[in-house]
Design a protein around this motif. Sequence first.
Motif, PDB file in Angstrom:
ATOM      1  N   GLY A   1      -3.736   4.659   3.800  1.00 29.51           N
ATOM      2  CA  GLY A   1      -4.065   5.837   3.087  1.00 29.51           C
ATOM      3  C   GLY A   1      -5.559   6.218   2.762  1.00 29.51           C
ATOM      4  N   GLN A   2      -6.219   5.030   3.166  1.00 28.03           N
ATOM      5  CA  GLN A   2      -7.631   5.047   2.843  1.00 28.03           C
ATOM      6  C   GLN A   2      -8.469   6.143   3.649  1.00 28.03           C
ATOM      7  OE1 GLN A   2      -9.379   1.422   2.058  1.00 28.03           O
ATOM      8  NE2 GLN A   2     -11.618   2.137   2.020  1.00 28.03           N
ATOM      9  N   THR A   3      -9.409   7.028   3.106  1.00 31.75           N
ATOM     10  CA  THR A   3     -10.091   7.857   3.982  1.00 31.75           C
ATOM     11  C   THR A   3     -11.430   7.474   4.114  1.00 31.75           C
ATOM     12  OG1 THR A   3     -10.788   9.370   2.249  1.00 31.75           O
ATOM     13  CG2 THR A   3      -8.661   9.851   3.407  1.00 31.75           C
ATOM     14  N   GLY A   4     -12.158   7.992   4.994  1.00 31.39           N
ATOM     15  CA  GLY A   4     -13.382   7.542   5.439  1.00 31.39           C
ATOM     16  C   GLY A   4     -13.609   6.573   6.693  1.00 31.39           C
TER      17      GLY A   4
ATOM     18  N   HIS B   1       0.807  -1.346  -0.001  1.00 30.21           N
ATOM     19  CA  HIS B   1      -0.002   0.162   0.035  1.00 30.21           C
ATOM     20  C   HIS B   1       0.832   1.334  -0.159  1.00 30.21           C
ATOM     21  CE1 HIS B   1      -2.374  -3.381   1.814  1.00 30.21           C
ATOM     22  NE2 HIS B   1      -3.608  -2.576   1.104  1.00 30.21           N
ATOM     23  N   PRO B   2       1.425   1.510  -0.983  1.00 25.97           N
ATOM     24  CA  PRO B   2       2.805   2.663  -1.257  1.00 25.97           C
ATOM     25  C   PRO B   2       2.014   3.842  -0.822  1.00 25.97           C
ATOM     26  CG  PRO B   2       2.088   1.830  -3.337  1.00 25.97           C
ATOM     27  CD  PRO B   2       1.446   0.646  -2.285  1.00 25.97           C
ATOM     28  N   GLN B   3       0.689   4.171  -0.952  1.00 30.25           N
ATOM     29  CA  GLN B   3       0.084   5.565  -0.596  1.00 30.25           C
ATOM     30  C   GLN B   3       0.322   5.795   1.061  1.00 30.25           C
ATOM     31  OE1 GLN B   3      -1.425   2.713  -1.624  1.00 30.25           O
ATOM     32  NE2 GLN B   3      -3.542   2.634  -1.239  1.00 30.25           N
ATOM     33  N   SER B   4       0.606   4.697   1.746  1.00 34.85           N
ATOM     34  CA  SER B   4       0.743   4.631   3.225  1.00 34.85           C
ATOM     35  C   SER B   4       2.107   5.294   3.639  1.00 34.85           C
ATOM     36  CB  SER B   4       0.532   3.454   3.992  1.00 34.85           C
ATOM     37  OG  SER B   4       1.467   2.534   3.712  1.00 34.85           O
ATOM     38  N   LEU B   5       3.139   5.092   2.636  1.00 39.16           N
ATOM     39  CA  LEU B   5       4.340   5.250   3.168  1.00 39.16           C
ATOM     40  C   LEU B   5       4.727   6.771   3.468  1.00 39.16           C
ATOM     41  CD1 LEU B   5       6.264   2.958   0.456  1.00 39.16           C
ATOM     42  CD2 LEU B   5       5.960   2.682   3.056  1.00 39.16           C
ATOM     43  N   PRO B   6       4.062   7.785   2.780  1.00 39.22           N
ATOM     44  CA  PRO B   6       4.483   9.314   3.263  1.00 39.22           C
ATOM     45  C   PRO B   6       3.758   9.513   4.580  1.00 39.22           C
ATOM     46  CG  PRO B   6       3.613   9.084   0.876  1.00 39.22           C
ATOM     47  CD  PRO B   6       3.619   7.670   1.390  1.00 39.22           C
TER      48      PRO B   6
END
Length: 247
Positions: A189-192, A113-118
Amino acid sequence: MIEYGVAPGIHLVSQANVNCYVVEAEDGITLIDAGLPRMWHEVMEVLKTRQRMPYEVKALVLTHGHFDHLGFALRAQQSLGIPVIIHHEDAELATRPYRYVTERNRLLYPLGHPQSLPLLGRMVGSGALTVKGVHGVQLMTAGSVLEVPGFPVPVHTPGHTDGHCILHFPDRRAVFTGDALVTLDPYTGQTGPQIVAGAATKDTAQAISSLDAIALTEADHLLPGHGAVWSDGAEAAVTAAREVGRH
């Protein structure tokens, strides 16, 4: 980031997508969760802006014992002389907040889940790797009103950890959901509204079951450990979280 009045008498301190809260009452102040170490100064800024004094802080109440909720707990305990309150099933975890069991490998999971890395990188920059445990905690009893400013009622919501509790403030129609329900998952990185991924949750099936307790509060305002405050009601948030399910 500081956001005042996210619910009646409640102020949000957020840094690196980690939240903690300042609850004001006439008889003093209660801190909810201790975020990351570098959030301490923002908590003190809230007190200054609200013209409250540090000696008015009467307690720090923790939803659970993970490192990103204990950031300044030891400092608050020592410098303010206040009790740190937690459920007995997380008391040992609070002494060693990096050592906990998860359903998925929390080191490998973000690679998928590369969007989590930042997001995780910003947590490290705010002191996520330097959190110290706390000893000598005070134990809360689920279902019994805590005798601290605001008089929250802890409700046991196991799954994320064994001793996770939400903190219900009925007169403010607010509930602190900790990581039982978040609006941003740092590991995806998922919202909601959703539960936290198995990379940081011990038992995701149990965490889904514990959403019932959040719905039963019928709170208007949900104050999560990660992500934006949700003010569209507990039932709607829980429905949305169930739709997301386990991950």
